[in-house]
Design an enzyme around this catalytic site. Structure first.
Site, mmCIF file in Angstrom:
data_model
loop_
_atom_site.group_PDB
_atom_site.id
_atom_site.type_symbol
_atom_site.label_atom_id
_atom_site.label_comp_id
_atom_site.label_asym_id
_atom_site.label_seq_id
_atom_site.Cartn_x
_atom_site.Cartn_y
_atom_site.Cartn_z
ATOM 1 N N CYS A 11 33.607 34.886 41.420
ATOM 2 C CA CYS A 11 34.158 36.161 40.946
ATOM 3 C C CYS A 11 34.114 36.158 39.418
ATOM 4 O O CYS A 11 33.385 35.353 38.832
ATOM 5 C CB CYS A 11 35.575 36.391 41.488
ATOM 6 S SG CYS A 11 36.787 35.185 40.918
ATOM 7 N N ASN A 14 37.618 33.466 38.282
ATOM 8 C CA ASN A 14 37.847 32.255 39.101
ATOM 9 C C ASN A 14 39.341 31.879 39.148
ATOM 10 O O ASN A 14 39.686 30.709 39.262
ATOM 11 C CB ASN A 14 36.995 31.070 38.613
ATOM 12 C CG ASN A 14 36.935 29.883 39.590
ATOM 13 O OD1 ASN A 14 36.785 28.747 39.183
ATOM 14 N ND2 ASN A 14 37.059 30.139 40.874
ATOM 15 N N CYS A 16 41.556 34.482 40.861
ATOM 16 C CA CYS A 16 42.133 35.326 41.928
ATOM 17 C C CYS A 16 41.264 35.283 43.190
ATOM 18 O O CYS A 16 41.607 34.617 44.166
ATOM 19 C CB CYS A 16 42.299 36.772 41.464
ATOM 20 S SG CYS A 16 43.470 36.987 40.102
ATOM 21 N N ARG A 17 40.144 36.008 43.186
ATOM 22 C CA ARG A 17 39.375 36.192 44.424
ATOM 23 C C ARG A 17 38.620 34.954 44.878
ATOM 24 O O ARG A 17 38.698 34.564 46.053
ATOM 25 C CB ARG A 17 38.394 37.367 44.258
ATOM 26 C CG ARG A 17 39.089 38.695 44.097
ATOM 27 C CD ARG A 17 38.146 39.749 43.584
ATOM 28 N NE ARG A 17 37.763 39.484 42.196
ATOM 29 C CZ ARG A 17 36.868 40.168 41.508
ATOM 30 N NH1 ARG A 17 36.220 41.153 42.115
ATOM 31 N NH2 ARG A 17 36.603 39.886 40.258
ATOM 32 N N SER A 18 37.835 34.342 43.978
ATOM 33 C CA SER A 18 37.000 33.220 44.452
ATOM 34 C C SER A 18 37.796 31.970 44.825
ATOM 35 O O SER A 18 37.420 31.294 45.790
ATOM 36 C CB SER A 18 35.853 32.916 43.487
ATOM 37 O OG SER A 18 36.305 32.543 42.218
ATOM 38 N N ASP A 127 39.119 43.551 42.617
ATOM 39 C CA ASP A 127 39.726 42.689 41.599
ATOM 40 C C ASP A 127 41.226 43.002 41.550
ATOM 41 O O ASP A 127 41.620 44.096 41.149
ATOM 42 C CB ASP A 127 39.057 42.991 40.253
ATOM 43 C CG ASP A 127 39.625 42.157 39.127
ATOM 44 O OD1 ASP A 127 40.608 41.429 39.360
ATOM 45 O OD2 ASP A 127 39.076 42.245 38.013
HETATM 46 P P1 4NP Z 1 39.150 37.255 39.524
HETATM 47 O O1 4NP Z 1 40.192 38.232 38.769
HETATM 48 O O2 4NP Z 1 37.775 37.631 38.982
HETATM 49 O O3 4NP Z 1 39.315 37.621 40.957
HETATM 50 O O4 4NP Z 1 39.565 35.845 39.177
HETATM 51 C C1 4NP Z 1 40.286 38.346 37.383
HETATM 52 C C2 4NP Z 1 40.990 37.404 36.674
HETATM 53 C C3 4NP Z 1 41.123 37.556 35.301
HETATM 54 C C4 4NP Z 1 40.554 38.639 34.659
HETATM 55 C C5 4NP Z 1 39.844 39.575 35.383
HETATM 56 C C6 4NP Z 1 39.707 39.430 36.746
HETATM 57 N N1 4NP Z 1 40.738 38.793 33.247
HETATM 58 O O5 4NP Z 1 40.399 39.873 32.733
HETATM 59 O O6 4NP Z 1 41.215 37.856 32.585
#
Ligand code: 4NP
Length: 165
Positions: A11, A14, A16-18, A127
């Site tokens: 994702c 790294n 939240c989702r992945s 997200d």
């Molecule tokens: P992820 O979510 O891609 O599912 O880990 C996010 C985590 C952090 C951010 C964006 C999406 N950020 O903007 O820091």
């Protein structure tokens, strides 16, 4: 002994989702008794959270369903991952675009949207960063569903089960 099958969930951050997909899919692999055969990891297309544990709301949502995200740490995806990992699964279309830019020639077949293995008619794992708890629950629902399909796909693709009758 043949080589282990390696799966990489990707994702943006790294956190939240992945990592959620990594823990859920690993649990499915372990439940199927295939931990010795299939290895799971996750990474982010960005370097924004390298070394960080998963985001607390993701840890909490996963814990409510029995998955422990606490030992995981974020890392950034790298070009060599396309040599190491046989299946590289993007959580959303932007991740897929970014991964295509990194993918060495001849390795494109390893790359897919994770939800192409799902049954919900959705393409992207949303997200959830900074959003309401309900989005984290939606992430888990989608990830659990696609994990079933991914495991079936891997077993069939690597001819670990017989197809049809
Ligand atoms: P992820 O979510 O891609 O599912 O880990 C996010 C985590 C952090 C951010 C964006 C999406 N950020 O903007 O820091």
């Amino acid at each position: 002994m043949s080589e282990r099958i390696r799966v990489l969930m990707v994702c943006l951050g790294n956190i939240c989702r992945s990592p959620t997909a990594e823990a859920v899919f690993r649990a499915r692999v372990e439940a199927a008794g295939l931990a010795g055969l299939i290895e799971v990891d996750s990474a982010g297309t960005s370097d924004w959270h390298v070394g960080d544990p998963p985001h607390p709301p993701s840890i909490e949502a996963a814990a409510r369903r029995g998955y422990d995200l606490r030992p995981l740490r974020a890392r950034q995806v790298k070009r060599e991952d396309f040599e190491t990992f046989h299946h590289v699964l993007a959580m959303d279309r932007q991740n897929l675009i970014d991964l295509r830019g990194l993918c060495p020639p001849g390795r494109e077949a390893r790359l897919r949207l994770f939800l192409s293995h799902g049954t919900q008619g959705r393409e992207e794992v949303p997200d959830p960063y900074g959003l309401h708890e309900a989005v984290y629950t939606d992430v888990l629902d989608l990830v659990e569903d696609a994990s079933e399909g991914l495991l079936r796909h891997i077993l069939e693709a690597h001819r670990l089960v017989r197809l049809g009758t």
